[in-house]
Design an enzyme around this catalytic site. Structure first.
Site, mmCIF file in Angstrom:
data_model
loop_
_atom_site.group_PDB
_atom_site.id
_atom_site.type_symbol
_atom_site.label_atom_id
_atom_site.label_comp_id
_atom_site.label_asym_id
_atom_site.label_seq_id
_atom_site.Cartn_x
_atom_site.Cartn_y
_atom_site.Cartn_z
ATOM 1 N N LYS A 56 14.513 -53.933 37.847
ATOM 2 C CA LYS A 56 13.656 -53.805 39.017
ATOM 3 C C LYS A 56 12.457 -52.906 38.751
ATOM 4 C CE LYS A 56 14.632 -50.514 41.667
ATOM 5 N NZ LYS A 56 15.173 -49.539 42.637
ATOM 6 N N THR A 57 12.730 -51.749 38.201
ATOM 7 C CA THR A 57 11.632 -50.816 37.954
ATOM 8 C C THR A 57 10.660 -51.369 36.941
ATOM 9 O OG1 THR A 57 13.233 -49.062 38.341
ATOM 10 C CG2 THR A 57 11.101 -48.404 37.497
ATOM 11 N N ASP A 243 9.362 -49.523 47.051
ATOM 12 C CA ASP A 243 10.611 -49.501 46.301
ATOM 13 C C ASP A 243 11.768 -49.273 47.281
ATOM 14 O OD1 ASP A 243 12.255 -49.561 44.157
ATOM 15 O OD2 ASP A 243 11.860 -47.506 43.505
ATOM 16 N N GLU A 244 12.946 -49.730 46.944
ATOM 17 C CA GLU A 244 14.141 -49.516 47.776
ATOM 18 C C GLU A 244 13.896 -49.880 49.244
ATOM 19 O OE1 GLU A 244 16.764 -48.892 46.218
ATOM 20 O OE2 GLU A 244 16.512 -47.366 44.650
ATOM 21 N N GLN A 274 22.724 -53.053 48.304
ATOM 22 C CA GLN A 274 22.797 -51.634 47.958
ATOM 23 C C GLN A 274 22.281 -50.750 49.089
ATOM 24 O OE1 GLN A 274 21.983 -50.327 43.815
ATOM 25 N NE2 GLN A 274 21.304 -52.433 43.507
ATOM 26 N N ARG A 719 27.485 -49.306 38.668
ATOM 27 C CA ARG A 719 26.932 -48.209 37.859
ATOM 28 C C ARG A 719 27.455 -48.280 36.433
ATOM 29 N NH1 ARG A 719 22.890 -48.100 40.056
ATOM 30 N NH2 ARG A 719 23.825 -49.842 41.128
#
Length: 868
Positions: A56-57, A243-244, A274, A719
């Site tokens: 994503k980043t 973002d997010e 998430q 994770r």
DNA sequence: ATGAACTTCTTTTTT
DNA sequence: AGAAGTTCAT
């Protein structure tokens, strides 16, 4: 004031940037088709649904680079918002790396709050504030609300300030100013909530202060009521990236929608699976509704996962499948093989901690079969990468870990793949020594391992255990540096010196250290100040001058006031016209020479002369030395700033401080704190109904709450890169009371074929805690159905090891090893020291650094037994 | 005004 | 169990 020309951020956009020729875009080749799609679709609304570990980043930062590279926008015309400073920093770094130059020209890449502060300082007058408004922290907010509750003569038992703050925060998250709170809501709190909210806002204006919620709220208000201002920004920010997005609340959503209202060039990145911050106002609805909000929106799904093994991914997918309201995504990976998710039940929480401690030791020492199998999974890629770097000569002549890291930071792909300090270091060393690289892989490193808990009280068991066995660990996300009492006190002194009218800061420190100024004296000061319409410091001066506060308290107060004036004068230096050396303490605007002391010296002087340093030096509690350390650290931090003002401004927004040193450590943190992170090995303890999913979530938010808990489970599992171990305990001490509980319902949702059920040690092993995973696995094969296990657990039989007094004795016999006077010992927190006294299980130790303390002996290790 | 004894309450947390 | 807040006696 609001003209763009005056804003730094809008300056310096040279025409050449816009005229810049469109250059080739080699970075696009690094992307997979979905990422590339998301990057190249520059115009119009785009929703990038990016699952965990899907790059994503990378997509987000590449998109920024692409916008710049194609000359769609200049760096200061792109608005990119994140939630945390850490994320903002990371993005800046990565954009810079993509462009091959520091991305300093991106003034509008930051958190919602830092960007809003910038904007609000320019338009403060539109909401009746001065542009030098102060930003309150939670402590200040609470103190303010308590005062209001008292002033309104309301029962503070029924209306605790804490609760009010929650209610007000909630309204602010929903962008509701006091006049907009719906009647139903206002009524629900007996009308008291809304009244106090209005008063609170009024008071903030009087203090020329805002809280965090206000930063967004005020900007939304300004945009809604000043079309011209809004339009300026709508056209200035040509592209918006978020973002997010699943974590945005209503205020943030409105803010974004207003800003994107013109061109609608908005790209929101997020993952509905998430969304775990509903309890603090985040609205999953924002992301679920995106296509409605922005008709014609282009939706891209990033579903290729580069992080986890197939088993781990399958487990995560199967769990999240239980949620109704989701946009739907299916993660897949090109990776093969890998470990199954491990599942194990324990008798109680301590047993669980003990077992995990052993697992970690096995992973680290290479005794675990998992550690041994590791060679075959990811190592090939990484080794070839190291070899490539070596060919480039990148690793030549590097002699310290820092140098290696520095060098490797420039190699994005390597870091993304490995990203572990110790591993890189080890590889480099082996490479240089001409040793085989393969041999580097059987072990795990401590900083590759994390324990993720649902609630922070679960951490204690692990800390206890790890201290006992001397396993280095760090707790991530606890109370942050700037939130510690001593730091806030010190900051209040600084605030007061810089701006004497900061009443909240004054209240905080009038009687800290104790000056004999109790409630009564403080009320007198308040009264005097109010009657004269002046600040509290000024009020205090008048009160003392008029003899309203007498005795010891009065004298101490006078000293404080004089001190403040003196320090304030020291921020400037001597008045130029005056030729004698008399001290300037009237604060009148004059011309001043260079300050006599640096701001760092000044800070030290303030802390010393106010008696604050002495206050902690005289304090005999065990925390005192640590607090003094922190104060020292605070003063050191000042080095990075021009002056006290600059420092204070920075701290109010950037409350993070991640300084860990002293070698690699196991990370312990909450599931929430773990979002966005990844670890080769992850332990997920405490999967019991009531704890996880949390009873409170379910009680308060029903199915919605349960779904959020399930997303938390999903976040936890995803994770893990290579090893994911889930565990539960039949018994746990909750609030001092023993409680037994059933395994989490999420355990039923783990797909059998991807899970390996382990047998706890002791059940068959006759109390020997040494059995390896292989043995346990073999024994457990027959019982490898999670559902079956859960059913058994319900009957309180199978699944948990039994409590065994004998074994406790065995274990503790080593832990409570007796020490002798003069023996050199090690303590996880206090470091090395020598035993100077013994009383039962308590040992008095004179530590080299931390002074003399009494410690429970199990926290001590003989110096030579320190295993890491 | 202050410290010792008593009571209450307990998730998750960024800015 | 333990922290944090409250009350009470000095």
């Amino acid at each position: 004031m609001s003209s763009f020309d005056e804003m730094d951020a809008f300056e310096g956009a040279s025409l050449s940037a816009r005229a810049m020729a469109v250059r080739p875009s080699p970075y696009l080749d690094e992307l997979n088709p979905a990422q590339r799609d998301a990057v190249e679709r520059l115009d119009g609304p785009v929703l990038m649904l990016a699952g965990a570990g899907t790059g994503k980043t990378k997509a987000l930062t590449t998109r920024i680079a692409h916008l710049l590279n194609t000359a769609r926008a200049r760096p200061n015309e792109i608005l990119s918002v994140t939630f945390t400073n850490k994320a903002a920093r990371e993005m800046k770094e990565r954009v810079g790396r993509l462009l091959g130059q520091p991305a300093e020209g991106m003034p509008w890449l930051g958190t919602f709050h830092s960007i809003c502060v910038k904007l609000l300082r320019r338009h403060a007058e539109l909401v009746d504030l001065k542009s030098n408004f102060t930003i309150l922290d939670t402590d200040d907010q609470l103190r303010l609300l308590k005062q209001l509750v008292q002033a309104a003569n309301i029962d503070d038992k029924r209306w605790p300030a804490r609760m009010l703050l929650g209610v007000i925060d909630d309204w602010k998250n929903r962008a509701l100013t006091p006049d907009k709170v719906p009647a139903a809501d206002a009524g629900a709190y007996d009308n008291k909530g809304i009244e106090l909210y209005a008063q609170y806002q009024t008071r903030l204006r009087e203090l020329n202060a805002v809280d965090f919620g206000d930063l967004l709220l005020h900007m939304v208000t300004i945009f809604q009521t000043h079309q011209d201002v809004l339009e300026q920004y709508q056209s200035w920010f040509r592209y918006i990236l978020v973002d997010e997005y699943q974590d945005t609340n209503i205020a943030q959503y409105l803010w974004l929608r207003l800003l994107a209202g013109g061109h609608k060039n908005i790209c929101c990145v997020g993952d509905d699976d998430q969304s775990i911050y509903g309890w603090r106002g985040a609205e999953v609805g924002n992301i679920l509704r995106f296509e409605k909000d922005f008709p014609g929106a282009y939706v891209v799904r990033l579903e290729q996962n580069y992080r986890s093994t197939p088993h781990i991914l399958a487990a995560a997918s199967n769990v999240i499948r239980g949620n109704e309201s989701r946009l739907g995504k299916e993660l897949w990976t090109a990776a093969e093989n890998g470990e199954k998710v491990c599942l194990i039940g324990h008798w109680d929480g301590e047993e669980e901690a003990r077992w995990i401690g052993e697992q970690i030791e096995d992973l680290v020492n290479g005794n675990s079969p998992i550690a041994k199998r590791r060679q075959n999974s990811r190592s090939d890629q990484m080794m070839s990468e190291v070899e490539r770097l070596d060919e480039l000569g990148a690793l030549k002549g590097l002699n310290s870990r820092e140098q290696v890291l520095e060098k490797l930071k420039k190699h994005e792909s390597f870091l993304a793949e490995a990203g572990r300090e110790s591993l890189i270091w080890e590889l480099t060393m082996r490479q240089q020594e001409g040793r085989s690289l393969e041999a580097a892989f059987p072990r795990f490193y401590l900083d590759e391992i994390a324990i993720l808990v649902r609630a922070s009280h679960q951490m204690r068991a692990f800390e206890d255990r790890f201290l006992t066995i001397g396993l280095p660990y760090k707790v991530i996300g606890g109370p942050r540096f700037y939130e510690r009492m001593e730091i806030r006190d010190a900051m209040a002194y600084f605030r007061l010196v810089v701006s004497p009218e900061d009443d909240l800061a004054f209240e905080r420190i009038v009687n800290t250290p104790k000056r004999g100024l109790g409630d009564k004296a403080q009320q007198t000061i308040q009264m005097t100040a109010r009657e004269n319409g002046v600040s509290l410091v000024e009020g205090a001066r008048i009160a003392v001058d008029n003899g309203l506060i007498k005795g010891k308290g009065g004298a101490a107060l006078r000293e404080l006031i004089d001190g403040l004036a003196r320090w304030n004068a020291m921020t400037r230096g001597p008045r130029i016209e005056v030729d004698d050396d008399s001290v300037i303490d009237d604060g009148s605007p004059m011309r001043f020479g260079a300050p006599e002391h640096t701001h760092i010296e000044l800070a030290q002087i303030i802390l010393d002369e106010s008696g604050y340093t002495a206050h902690w030096q005289n304090d005999k509690t065990p925390e005192a030395p640590g607090r003094l350390e922190n104060l020292k650290e605070l003063v050191n931090q000042l080095d990075n700033f021009e002056n006290l003002q600059g420092f204070l401004e920075h701290v109010s927004l950037v409350m993070d401080n991640e300084q860990d040193s002293g070698g690699p450590k196991v990370s312990i943190m909450t599931l929430h704190a773990a979002k966005g992170l990844e670890f080769p090995a992850v332990f997920l303890p405490g999967w019991e109904d009531g704890l996880f999913p949390s009873q409170r979530s379910m009680d308060e938010s029903g199915l919605k709450g349960l779904e959020e808990e399930r997303r938390l489970a999903y976040v936890g599992i995803t994770r893990a890169e290579e090893v994911c171990t889930i565990s539960f305990a039949a018994n746990r001490r909750v609030f001092g009371q023993w409680q037994n509980s059933m395994p989490s319902r999420f355990i039923d949702e783990l797909p059998e074929e991807h899970v390996e059920v382990l047998t706890p040690p002791g059940l068959y092993g006759g109390g020997q805690p040494t059995a390896g995973i292989e043995t346990r696995a073999a024994e457990a094969n027959v019982y490898n159905s999670p559902g079956w296990r859960r059913m058994q657990a319900r009957q309180g039989q199978y699944g948990m090891s039994q409590p065994r007094e004998s074994r406790n004795t065995v274990i503790d016999a080593t832990a409570v090893a007796s020490f002798t006077l003069g023996e050199r010992v090690f303590h996880q927190k206090f470091g090395y020291g020598a035993v100077v006294g013994i009383e039962g299980d308590k040992v008095e130790v004179e530590f080299d650094k931390a002074g003399t303390k009494k410690v429970v002996s199990r926290f001590l290790t003989n110096k030579d037994d320190v295993p890491f």
